[in-house]
Design a protein around this motif. Structure first.
Motif, PDB file in Angstrom:
ATOM      1  N   GLU A  62      -5.908  -9.759  -1.206  1.00 49.69           N
ATOM      2  CA  GLU A  62      -6.981  -9.272  -0.333  1.00 49.69           C
ATOM      3  C   GLU A  62      -8.234 -10.137  -0.478  1.00 49.69           C
ATOM      4  O   GLU A  62      -8.996 -10.314   0.482  1.00 49.69           O
ATOM      5  N   ALA A  76       0.838  -1.211   0.000  1.00 48.12           N
ATOM      6  CA  ALA A  76       0.000   0.000   0.000  1.00 48.12           C
ATOM      7  C   ALA A  76       0.866   1.252   0.000  1.00 48.12           C
ATOM      8  O   ALA A  76       0.562   2.239  -0.681  1.00 48.12           O
ATOM      9  N   ASP A 134     -12.232  -3.255   6.927  1.00 48.51           N
ATOM     10  CA  ASP A 134     -11.198  -2.539   6.177  1.00 48.51           C
ATOM     11  C   ASP A 134     -10.853  -3.253   4.878  1.00 48.51           C
ATOM     12  O   ASP A 134     -10.720  -2.632   3.818  1.00 48.51           O
ATOM     13  N   GLU A 135     -10.698  -4.581   4.955  1.00 47.22           N
ATOM     14  CA  GLU A 135     -10.229  -5.333   3.793  1.00 47.22           C
ATOM     15  C   GLU A 135     -11.205  -5.239   2.616  1.00 47.22           C
ATOM     16  O   GLU A 135     -10.785  -5.200   1.453  1.00 47.22           O
ATOM     17  N   GLN A 151      -4.528  -5.929  -4.026  1.00 42.37           N
ATOM     18  CA  GLN A 151      -5.936  -5.573  -3.822  1.00 42.37           C
ATOM     19  C   GLN A 151      -6.890  -6.641  -4.363  1.00 42.37           C
ATOM     20  O   GLN A 151      -7.934  -6.880  -3.774  1.00 42.37           O
ATOM     21  N   HIS A 176     -10.462  -2.247   0.727  1.00 43.46           N
ATOM     22  CA  HIS A 176      -9.209  -2.361  -0.013  1.00 43.46           C
ATOM     23  C   HIS A 176      -9.423  -3.063  -1.351  1.00 43.46           C
ATOM     24  O   HIS A 176      -8.858  -2.659  -2.374  1.00 43.46           O
ATOM     25  N   GLN A 187      -5.136   3.083   3.515  1.00 47.91           N
ATOM     26  CA  GLN A 187      -4.942   1.632   3.569  1.00 47.91           C
ATOM     27  C   GLN A 187      -3.649   1.284   4.285  1.00 47.91           C
ATOM     28  O   GLN A 187      -3.590   0.304   5.039  1.00 47.91           O
ATOM     29  N   ALA A 238      -4.779   5.127  -0.793  1.00 49.45           N
ATOM     30  CA  ALA A 238      -3.734   4.166  -0.443  1.00 49.45           C
ATOM     31  C   ALA A 238      -3.055   4.530   0.881  1.00 49.45           C
ATOM     32  O   ALA A 238      -2.596   3.655   1.615  1.00 49.45           O
ATOM     33  N   ASP A 276      -4.439   1.284   7.788  1.00 48.43           N
ATOM     34  CA  ASP A 276      -5.233   0.093   8.110  1.00 48.43           C
ATOM     35  C   ASP A 276      -4.340  -1.131   8.279  1.00 48.43           C
ATOM     36  O   ASP A 276      -4.492  -1.900   9.243  1.00 48.43           O
ATOM     37  N   GLU A 277      -3.429  -1.332   7.325  1.00 51.88           N
ATOM     38  CA  GLU A 277      -2.604  -2.535   7.352  1.00 51.88           C
ATOM     39  C   GLU A 277      -1.638  -2.528   8.538  1.00 51.88           C
ATOM     40  O   GLU A 277      -1.332  -3.583   9.100  1.00 51.88           O
TER      41      GLU A 277
END
Length: 372
Positions: free
Chosen positions: A202, A129, A231-232, A198, A235, A148, A145, A151-152
């Motif tokens: 994902e 990301a 979240d995923e 993605q 993504h 993201q 991004a 998030d990750e």
């Protein structure tokens, strides 16, 4: 004057055991056009900002977790454990002496191995990301991004914390996953980072998290997985929305490269790592147990991963359809996936259309009582 000794410098072997250097060959792109011209990505970015959650305050880390109870109360038995249970009774089985205690411990080790791959995969997703932030040529995509990447980082943190504080020692990254993510970071094409992470990885993550969530009864793990999946899903939608636009103007030879990439990531490499470290920790010789497990699986009439693969392809195939990659080059990918029996998943709902259905964070906040 301070007398504190300087910190000891670790030797090379220690450093090599704790990090991996990956060389990225992509150009970094600065943009001077700040116009918000991609409405769907703007909407997705706003959703991401509104659905950020706090790994410290939104999860109850005081929850007591008993690993044996966690495995024993699962709604669905782990398929690897069930195959091992069948293998116990086969003639000449290396685990013929096993009883319930060993099978329960195997269940714990399998869970630790799965969560370990989630943890490693999320760190890889964080790195990919971040690469997209640097390389994508659209400001709306850079903005998203960046969310993201945050998030990750949060996902990596919570899986590492759950493993460390609730279950015990993590497993190393599987060679299959490490090879996939390393290739995405090294590739010079920014869209391959999108396509591999993605769209493919994902989608794998949504399928794997969903399977674990359906089986889990432990409240901390359930909420953790619900929030990660929220979240995923965004993504994956990010990848679909971005690549759908980019691939619409791409030449047939370039699209063929992307189709070949997807074939390599799917039907040409459907084997998943059996994580031999699990059996090593259980004191079982890996070479001895594999034929017995295959015999046991065959006697049960199915693949160890059949349920997981169904969930994965039900996400992947409709998302790839939205990208236009099924029918490019006279339906090359449609033909190949059709021969593998994957086209039955084509009309499942794509993630760009359904990502809001995953937003457990927003639902929890809407259901919470208003503060005084």
């Amino acid at each position: 004057m301070s007398t504190t000794a300087p910190p000891e410098v670790p030797d090379r072997a220690t450093v090599d055991d704790t990090l991996k250097v990956v060389h990225d060959h992509a150009d970094r792109i600065f943009l001077w056009d700040y116009d918000r011209s991609r409405g769907q990505l703007v909407t997705l970015y706003n959703k991401a900002m509104g659905s950020q959650w706090n790994s410290v305050t939104d999860l109850d880390w005081d929850t007591d977790v008993d690993p044996e109870r966690l495995v024993g109360t699962a709604a669905d038995p782990n398929p690897i454990v069930e195959i091992a249970r069948r293998a116990v009774d086969l003639p000449g089985s290396p685990i013929a002496s096993w009883g319930d205690a060993e099978l329960t411990q195997l269940g714990i080790e399998v869970l630790k191995a799965q969560l370990s791959q989630f943890m490693h995969g999320e760190q890889g997703a964080m790195m990919v990301a971040a690469k997209i932030v640097e390389t994508v040529p659209w400001i709306d995509a850079k903005y998203y991004a960046a969310t993201q990447t945050m998030d990750e980082a949060r996902h990596t943190e919570v899986f590492a914390k759950y493993l460390h504080t609730k279950l015990g020692e993590a497993y190393p990254m599987s060679p299959f996953l490490e090879e996939q993510i390393t290739a995405l970071i090294e590739d010079s094409r920014w869209d391959i980072a999108y396509l591999g992470m993605q769209i493919v990885i994902e989608s794998l993550a949504l399928a794997a998290f969903g399977g674990m969530l359906r089986a889990a009864r432990e409240p901390l793990l359930k909420k953790l997985l619900r929030y990660v999946m929220s979240d995923e899903a965004r993504h994956v939608a990010f990848g679909v929305l971005s690549l759908q636009e980019y691939y619409s103007d791409m030449s047939e030879p370039e699209l063929k490269d992307r189709q070949e990439f997807l074939l390599e990531a799917t039907i040409r490499n459907r084997a998943r790592s059996t994580t031999p470290e699990i059996w090593n920790r259980m004191g079982v010789d890996v070479k001895a147990i594999v034929p017995t497990l295959k015999e046991a699986a065959a006697s049960m009439g199915g693949s160890v991963y059949s349920g997981f693969e169904h969930s994965f392809y039900a996400k992947l195939v409709p998302n790839v359809r939205k990208l236009g990659l099924l029918d490019a080059n006279d339906g090359y990918l449609r033909t190949k996936w059709g021969e593998a029996g994957l086209m039955r998943f084509e009309m499942a709902e794509d993630t760009a259309s359904e990502y809001e259905a995953y937003d457990e964070v927003a639902r929890d906040r809407a259901a919470a009582p208003a503060s005084a």
